[in-house]
Design an enzyme around this catalytic site. Structure first.
Site, PDB file in Angstrom:
ATOM      1  N   ASP A  89       0.807  -1.130  -0.010  1.00 30.31           N
ATOM      2  CA  ASP A  89      -0.001   0.232   0.078  1.00 30.31           C
ATOM      3  C   ASP A  89       0.985   1.198  -0.008  1.00 30.31           C
ATOM      4  OD1 ASP A  89      -2.457   1.370   0.560  1.00 30.31           O
ATOM      5  OD2 ASP A  89      -2.088   1.557   2.424  1.00 30.31           O
ATOM      6  N   GLY A 186      -6.173   8.702   7.800  1.00 27.24           N
ATOM      7  CA  GLY A 186      -6.074   8.701   9.446  1.00 27.24           C
ATOM      8  C   GLY A 186      -7.098   9.573  10.205  1.00 27.24           C
ATOM      9  N   HIS A 213      -9.408   5.059  -0.460  1.00 32.48           N
ATOM     10  CA  HIS A 213      -8.459   5.287   0.471  1.00 32.48           C
ATOM     11  C   HIS A 213      -9.044   6.233   1.648  1.00 32.48           C
ATOM     12  CE1 HIS A 213      -4.434   3.647  -1.245  1.00 32.48           C
ATOM     13  NE2 HIS A 213      -5.424   3.519  -2.177  1.00 32.48           N
TER      14      HIS A 213
HETATM   15  P1  13P Z   1      -7.489   5.200   6.793  1.00 34.33           P
HETATM   16  O1  13P Z   1      -6.664   5.186   7.906  1.00 34.33           O
HETATM   17  O2  13P Z   1      -8.351   6.478   6.938  1.00 34.33           O
HETATM   18  O3  13P Z   1      -8.514   3.972   7.134  1.00 34.33           O
HETATM   19  O4  13P Z   1      -6.990   4.774   5.401  1.00 34.33           O
HETATM   20  C1  13P Z   1      -6.600   3.477   4.992  1.00 34.33           C
HETATM   21  C2  13P Z   1      -5.915   3.854   3.656  1.00 34.33           C
HETATM   22  O5  13P Z   1      -6.364   4.449   2.828  1.00 34.33           O
HETATM   23  C3  13P Z   1      -4.767   2.804   3.494  1.00 34.33           C
HETATM   24  O6  13P Z   1      -4.387   2.771   2.014  1.00 34.33           O
HETATM   25  O1  G3H Z   2      -2.975   4.748   3.652  1.00 38.16           O
HETATM   26  C1  G3H Z   2      -2.061   4.604   4.730  1.00 38.16           C
HETATM   27  C2  G3H Z   2      -2.714   4.041   5.800  1.00 38.16           C
HETATM   28  O2  G3H Z   2      -3.596   5.026   6.512  1.00 38.16           O
HETATM   29  C3  G3H Z   2      -1.781   3.595   6.821  1.00 38.16           C
HETATM   30  O3  G3H Z   2      -1.039   4.696   7.317  1.00 38.16           O
HETATM   31  O4  G3H Z   2       1.291   5.254   7.067  1.00 38.16           O
HETATM   32  O5  G3H Z   2       0.394   5.201   9.034  1.00 38.16           O
HETATM   33  O6  G3H Z   2       0.878   3.266   7.956  1.00 38.16           O
HETATM   34  P1  G3H Z   2       0.396   4.439   7.606  1.00 38.16           P
HETATM   35 ZN    ZN Z   3      -4.187   4.870   1.405  1.00 47.06          ZN
END
Ligand code: 13P
Ligand code: G3H
Ligand code: ZN
Length: 290
Positions: A89, A186, A213
């Site tokens: 990801d 987030g 996302h």
């Molecule tokens: P959230 O942390 O907002 O659930 O986003 C997840 C995400 O898009 C991971 O790629």
């Molecule tokens: O899109 C990413 C996820 O929200 C995970 O975030 O960079 O804190 O692992 P992170």
């Molecule tokens: Zn994401």
């Protein structure tokens, strides 16, 4: 089962109006929670690992992190009888190539910070590498901000422009397209409404499956409508972290003398299983692996 290329399920989701859940993992227990929840719901699911999670898992070395996760993901998938994909990801170019070599079955290149032309040229190259070994390729046009607790300007978010999406998909050959519809990574509460008109306009011009996302901050009503309008993969991270960490916090608050990590990590894993199961049901995936 061995790790699967999840694209057939994502395409089925597009035909039938549901969405495959893609769940971020930062720890062994969080990866286990995804596959145990998928098994309990008889659903296909995606374990995904972000660039920052790789850096954490690899103690600062993201390639080491990829190696750990490639092994953990493989064993986690083999521990259940439902289809599980292992997805990178928000990867960099180097991470995408390493992930493909290490047996990930799906990868995302995050072209954030590149011009559209640069994003197209890198994505196209990576897509050829992914397809040469049967790996599913995701990339993004537009911006889903990662404010990481800092202030951001909702009005200034660059949504995916339908014509750019068409150009990007045609030029790169990707399998799935991450679209920016106003969501933000987030967020700890569901405060965002998606631009569903923008989604409908993209959907009318782009035929490949679309990815949401930042779903943790999006209202469930809009996620549901977004799925009906063609979102076929929904990424969830923060909601899982809230459940995992919340349960651990409760256990530790209740027992000052507790030192055995298994005694708080197991409740964290159990709490996350429930949230992943709830999301799988909400996305309409339960029973699809029967
Ligand atoms: P959230 O942390 O907002 O659930 O986003 C997840 C995400 O898009 C991971 O790629
Ligand atoms: O899109 C990413 C996820 O929200 C995970 O975030 O960079 O804190 O692992 P992170
Ligand atoms: Zn994401």
């Amino acid at each position: 089962m061995t790790l699967q290329n999840i694209l057939p399920w994502i395409r089925q989701a597009r035909q039938e109006g549901w969405a495959v859940g893609a769940f971020n993992a930062n720890t062994l227990e969080q990866a286990q929670a995804v596959v145990l929840a998928a098994q309990a719901e008889e659903a296909p699911a995606i374990i995904q690992v972000s660039h920052r999670a790789l850096t954490y898992i690899g103690s600062g070395n993201e390639i080491q992190g990829l190696k750990y996760i490639a092994a953990i993901g493989k064993i986690a998938a083999e521990s259940v009888a439902v289809p599980i994909a292992l997805h990178l990801d928000h990867g960099t170019e180097r991470e995408v190539l390493q992930a493909i070599a290490l047996g990930f079955t799906s990868v995302m290149f995050d072209g954030d910070g590149y011009s559209l032309e640069e994003n197209i040229s890198i994505t196209k190259r990576l897509c050829e590498a992914a397809h040469s070994v049967g790996v599913c390729m995701e990339a993004e046009v537009g911006e889903v901000p990662k404010p990481d607790g800092k202030a951001y300007d909702q009005a200034a978010i660059t949504l995916t422009q339908p014509e750019e999406a068409v150009q990007f998909v045609n030029a790169t050959g990707i399998d799935t397209l991450a679209v920016a519809l106003g969501s933000v990574h987030g967020l700890k509460t569901k405060q965002i409404s998606l631009d569903l008109e923008c989604l409908a306009a993209i959907r009318s011009r782009v035929s490949i499956p679309l990815v949401l996302h930042g779903s943790s901050g999006v209202s469930d009503r809009d996620i549901k409508q977004g799925i009906a309008l063609g979102l076929c993969k929904v990424n969830v991270a923060t909601q899982l972290n809230q459940a995992f960490t919340g349960a651990i916090r409760d256990v530790l608050h209740g027992d000052d003398g507790l030192v055995d990590p298994r005694k708080y990590l197991a409740p964290g894993r159990d709490a996350q299983i429930e949230v992943v199961r709830e999301r799988i049901r909400f996305f309409g995936v339960s029973g699809k692996a029967k």
